[in-house]
Write a protein that holds these residues in place. Sequence first.
Motif, PDB file in Angstrom:
ATOM      1  N   CYS A 111      22.449 -29.862   3.539  1.00 34.56           N
ATOM      2  CA  CYS A 111      22.763 -28.546   4.114  1.00 34.56           C
ATOM      3  C   CYS A 111      23.671 -28.707   5.338  1.00 34.56           C
ATOM      4  CB  CYS A 111      21.476 -27.810   4.516  1.00 34.56           C
ATOM      5  SG  CYS A 111      20.378 -27.477   3.125  1.00 34.56           S
ATOM      6  N   GLY A 112      24.387 -27.645   5.648  1.00 40.61           N
ATOM      7  CA  GLY A 112      25.322 -27.687   6.767  1.00 40.61           C
ATOM      8  C   GLY A 112      24.684 -27.428   8.105  1.00 40.61           C
ATOM      9  N   LYS A 113      23.571 -26.682   8.123  1.00 38.14           N
ATOM     10  CA  LYS A 113      22.947 -26.353   9.398  1.00 38.14           C
ATOM     11  C   LYS A 113      21.509 -25.916   9.177  1.00 38.14           C
ATOM     12  CE  LYS A 113      24.505 -21.531   9.357  1.00 38.14           C
ATOM     13  NZ  LYS A 113      25.293 -20.494  10.048  1.00 38.14           N
ATOM     14  N   ALA A 114      20.708 -26.029  10.224  1.00 38.87           N
ATOM     15  CA  ALA A 114      19.350 -25.480  10.252  1.00 38.87           C
ATOM     16  C   ALA A 114      19.356 -24.283  11.193  1.00 38.87           C
ATOM     17  CB  ALA A 114      18.354 -26.525  10.734  1.00 38.87           C
ATOM     18  N   ASP A 115      18.611 -23.243  10.825  1.00 39.08           N
ATOM     19  CA  ASP A 115      18.612 -21.997  11.594  1.00 39.08           C
ATOM     20  C   ASP A 115      17.169 -21.565  11.813  1.00 39.08           C
ATOM     21  OD1 ASP A 115      18.941 -19.437  12.634  1.00 39.08           O
ATOM     22  OD2 ASP A 115      20.700 -19.008  11.404  1.00 39.08           O
ATOM     23  N   ILE A 116      16.766 -21.459  13.075  1.00 38.86           N
ATOM     24  CA  ILE A 116      15.385 -21.065  13.404  1.00 38.86           C
ATOM     25  C   ILE A 116      15.421 -19.884  14.363  1.00 38.86           C
ATOM     26  CG2 ILE A 116      13.192 -21.789  14.414  1.00 38.86           C
ATOM     27  CD1 ILE A 116      15.536 -24.516  13.509  1.00 38.86           C
ATOM     28  N   ALA A 117      14.650 -18.861  14.070  1.00 40.79           N
ATOM     29  CA  ALA A 117      14.549 -17.693  14.948  1.00 40.79           C
ATOM     30  C   ALA A 117      13.070 -17.367  15.160  1.00 40.79           C
ATOM     31  CB  ALA A 117      15.273 -16.493  14.346  1.00 40.79           C
ATOM     32  N   ALA A 118      12.698 -17.116  16.413  1.00 33.21           N
ATOM     33  CA  ALA A 118      11.315 -16.779  16.758  1.00 33.21           C
ATOM     34  C   ALA A 118      11.297 -15.457  17.511  1.00 33.21           C
ATOM     35  CB  ALA A 118      10.677 -17.883  17.602  1.00 33.21           C
ATOM     36  N   GLU A 119      10.383 -14.581  17.122  1.00 31.49           N
ATOM     37  CA  GLU A 119      10.258 -13.273  17.764  1.00 31.49           C
ATOM     38  C   GLU A 119       8.923 -13.201  18.496  1.00 31.49           C
ATOM     39  OE1 GLU A 119       9.373  -8.769  16.279  1.00 31.49           O
ATOM     40  OE2 GLU A 119      11.090  -9.769  15.330  1.00 31.49           O
TER      41      GLU A 119
END
Length: 556
Positions: A59-67
């Motif tokens: 994969c090209g990137k990892a993406d993490i989002a926390a709310e």
Amino acid sequence: MLRRLAIRDFVIVDRLELEFEAGFGALTGETGAGKSILLDALGLALGGRADAGAVRAGCGKADIAAEFDLPPSSPLGEWLAGQDLTADDGVVILRRVVEAGGRSRAWLNGVPVTQGQLREAGDWLADIHGQHAHHALLKPDAQRALLDMHAGAAALAADVSARFHAWQRLIELRRAADQDSAASERERELLAWQIRELDELGFSTEEWDRINVEHARLAHAAGLIEGADEVLGTLGEGDLALASQLRHVSVRVEGMAEIDSDLADVRELVAGAAIQADEALHALRRYRERLDLDPQRLAEIERRIEDVMALARKHRVAPDELPDLRADWARKLDDLVSRADPVRLGEEEKRLHGEYEAAARRLSAARVPAAEALSRGITDAMQTLAMAGGKFEVALETCVSPMAYGLESVEFRVAANPNQSLRPLAKVASGGELSRIGLAVQVIASRDSATPTLIFDEVDVGIGGRVAEIVGQLLRRLGQERQVLCVTHLPQVAACADWQWSIAKARRGSEVLSTVCVLNREARVEEIARMLGGVNITETTRRHAAEMLGTESSGR
């Protein structure tokens, strides 16, 4: 508290959208299934260090989002406002993207921020206790930091350290001045001479801009005069002058527009052109009256420009940088003069020492009651963690000389059994005792923290049986005050949780990916039975698991 966590292409996770609940939640599953990976992803979103290994293979990137919910009384709200990152509807969203090459980017409430800003915000939202956190308690720096946090004096400790280093730097300056007075005198004389040279030039950037404009005009005066005369002739002289013709056309179109209103726009345009031509004609006449050949003034300006250029070349800077160079020299000269003045240095040293002393004494006053309270709290917790009769003490010893961390050293001492004397934690605690004491320290210290979400990553390693059940009860009680997440292999701990997730590996094509399953009551019985019985789960094991859940439920 943590509401949602979205993970894309992180290690062995392809896509996960997780919604969290309040209270105490347990994350369980086989070893290597990815339980700690979820916490690693959350740690990235909270501003942790990133590297290319975080990106799922291929994969090209990892993406993490926390709310997170914005804590109502937290200083975070004021901090966000000060950074123009105000949370909408009381929600704080942290996002981190890590590229396959190792580069990472961060956002806070949709606005690009630095990793440091993300970490600062994250410190108010969640506190992660790693599975080896208890080993850090063996280090004096970690013990001191934990006490200062418990005392609410972390900022004061940082202030004490800053004042100590400022005081020490001045001591070094004074000693250096005593040892190198001759060299300092030569440097002062050189700086003073250079400043006088610039002052005699009387140069300013405003003058430089002005004389360059005037030089360009005088150097091209002949061409400007010729051009101005030509344009004046075209615009304003003779029957065919453009300004005169435009005025005539404007009058003609005005009469036509009175007959046909469709020419209104044309009338406005022609009238505007005639007015602008007249204004240009008048402005050009005024300019031509001022314009004249002045070889003497041109020579004066060229001499001035050469003087400035010569001094700029001498010091290897651009002409417009000369004022900044003079300011830099002045600052250095002031510093050297200060160093050469023993009376002034002594007064400054005394002032800084006094400021350090006052701040250090305030820190000591905060540490003493906090040490007593932490000692009592951890000692009480030890009684329930298979160390009955044991004692814990946060010892404060006055330092022989002032230190960057204050006027006293901090040492955790423990007696694991009733007949033992208190000794340093690093010298007396076994592996199992250290795990239990470390957990007690983390739980007690967390009670005083304003952080709304507490995360424990296998901090229960090295314990079992009745002690494990007590640990679960400690975490459950802590979950009544704030959100608690715990990665655990112990069924006794998991049974105490308000809710439970199971993390497992699943094969999809050629890939092995991590999956998360939210467990209901029946599924929790199966999972806790697996934790109790391993591969072969019997009905007896299931009944035991159900009894554990039933007991814990009735105890809530």
